[in-house]
Design a protein around this motif. Sequence first.
Motif, short mmCIF file in Angstrom:
data_model
loop_
_atom_site.label_atom_id
_atom_site.label_comp_id
_atom_site.label_asym_id
_atom_site.label_seq_id
_atom_site.Cartn_x
_atom_site.Cartn_y
_atom_site.Cartn_z
N VAL A 11 0.83 -1.16 -0.12
CA VAL A 11 -0.02 -0.11 -0.02
C VAL A 11 0.77 1.21 0.12
N LEU A 12 1.96 1.28 0.73
CA LEU A 12 2.80 2.53 0.95
C LEU A 12 3.52 2.60 -0.44
N MET A 13 4.01 1.45 -1.12
CA MET A 13 4.67 1.63 -2.21
C MET A 13 3.84 2.13 -3.55
N ALA A 14 2.60 1.97 -3.48
CA ALA A 14 1.73 2.19 -4.63
C ALA A 14 1.58 3.57 -5.03
N GLY A 15 2.03 4.53 -4.10
CA GLY A 15 2.15 5.77 -4.44
C GLY A 15 0.55 6.52 -4.39
N PRO A 16 0.63 7.75 -4.77
CA PRO A 16 -0.82 8.53 -4.75
C PRO A 16 -1.65 8.22 -6.05
N VAL A 17 -2.78 8.28 -5.88
CA VAL A 17 -4.04 8.00 -6.82
C VAL A 17 -4.48 9.43 -7.50
N GLU A 18 -4.42 9.42 -8.95
CA GLU A 18 -4.96 10.72 -9.32
C GLU A 18 -5.95 10.28 -10.48
N ALA A 19 -6.84 11.47 -10.47
CA ALA A 19 -8.08 11.20 -11.29
C ALA A 19 -7.94 11.88 -12.34
N ASP A 20 -8.35 11.56 -13.45
CA ASP A 20 -8.55 12.55 -14.77
C ASP A 20 -9.75 13.31 -15.00
N GLN A 21 -9.92 14.12 -16.04
CA GLN A 21 -11.24 14.66 -15.98
C GLN A 21 -12.18 13.96 -16.50
N PRO A 22 -13.62 14.07 -16.49
CA PRO A 22 -14.54 13.17 -16.74
C PRO A 22 -14.32 12.59 -18.22
N HIS A 23 -14.48 11.41 -18.45
CA HIS A 23 -14.39 10.93 -19.87
C HIS A 23 -15.64 11.18 -20.82
N SER A 24 -16.07 12.17 -20.92
CA SER A 24 -17.02 12.87 -21.75
C SER A 24 -16.41 13.84 -22.58
N GLU A 25 -17.10 14.41 -23.41
CA GLU A 25 -16.26 15.51 -24.42
C GLU A 25 -16.33 16.67 -23.64
N VAL A 26 -15.17 16.88 -23.22
CA VAL A 26 -14.78 18.27 -22.35
C VAL A 26 -13.92 19.30 -23.10
N THR A 27 -14.07 20.21 -23.13
CA THR A 27 -13.41 21.64 -23.66
C THR A 27 -13.22 22.53 -22.77
N THR A 28 -11.98 22.99 -22.57
CA THR A 28 -11.39 24.11 -21.73
C THR A 28 -11.99 25.22 -22.32
N VAL A 29 -12.48 26.01 -21.38
CA VAL A 29 -13.01 27.32 -21.82
C VAL A 29 -12.01 28.58 -20.67
N ARG A 30 -11.86 29.50 -21.63
CA ARG A 30 -11.29 30.87 -21.00
C ARG A 30 -11.74 31.95 -21.57
N THR A 31 -11.95 32.94 -20.83
CA THR A 31 -12.41 34.26 -21.16
C THR A 31 -11.51 35.39 -20.41
N SER A 32 -11.35 36.56 -21.02
CA SER A 32 -10.97 37.57 -20.30
C SER A 32 -11.48 38.67 -20.99
N GLN A 33 -11.90 39.78 -20.35
CA GLN A 33 -12.36 40.88 -20.81
C GLN A 33 -11.92 42.18 -19.84
N ASN A 34 -11.77 43.27 -20.62
CA ASN A 34 -10.92 44.45 -20.09
C ASN A 34 -11.73 45.71 -20.62
N VAL A 35 -12.31 46.44 -19.52
CA VAL A 35 -13.24 47.57 -20.15
C VAL A 35 -12.34 48.78 -19.31
N GLY A 36 -12.59 49.82 -20.03
CA GLY A 36 -11.80 50.96 -19.35
C GLY A 36 -13.21 52.10 -19.02
N GLY A 37 -13.47 52.21 -17.92
CA GLY A 37 -14.46 53.34 -17.59
C GLY A 37 -15.79 53.02 -18.01
N VAL A 38 -16.28 51.88 -18.36
CA VAL A 38 -17.74 51.67 -18.88
C VAL A 38 -18.53 50.68 -17.96
N THR A 39 -19.61 51.13 -17.66
CA THR A 39 -20.34 50.37 -16.70
C THR A 39 -20.84 49.07 -17.66
#
Length: 128
Positions: A11-39
Motif C-alpha cells: 500500500v505504501l509503495m503504490a503511491g498517490p492515486v490521481e483522477a482524470d477529467q470526466p471521460h465525456s467530451e470536455v473543452t477547456t474554456v477561458r475568457t478575459s475582458q477588460n473595460v475602461g471606464g464603462v459600466t
Amino acid sequence: MWWVVGVLLSVLMAGPVEADQPHSEVTTVRTSQNVGGVTQTDTTLLTAPAGSRLVLMGCTVCTGGAVDVEVEESDADVFFLESLNGCATVGNGRTPIFVSGTTAGVLTWTTGAATTTSINCWGYDFIS
C-alpha cells in the motif's frame, strides 16, 4: 504476521492515486475582458455550446476603484463582490464554483460603476 507487513508495504509503495477529467467530451474554456471606464450590464462572459454545460473553476477580477461586480447565469448569482477596489480571485482552481443547471447556459457580468475593470475566468464545458 508477515502478511500484514507485506500488505502495508504494498500500500505504501503504490503511491498517490490521481483522477482524470470526466471521460465525456470536455473543452477547456477561458475568457478575459477588460473595460475602461464603462459600466457593464449583463454583458456575456461565457456561453456553453448547444447541448453542453459550463463548469466554472474560478475568476480573477481587478478594478481601478471601488465597484460592485456580479457574475450570474439567468439572473441567479454565481458570485458577487461588493465594493471591490483592487484584485480578487474567486475559486481555488480545484473545486468548481459553479456548474450550469441548463445546457447552452450563458454567464454574464455586471459592474455597478464606470471604472476600469478586468475579469478573467476559467473552467470547461461538457456534453451532458
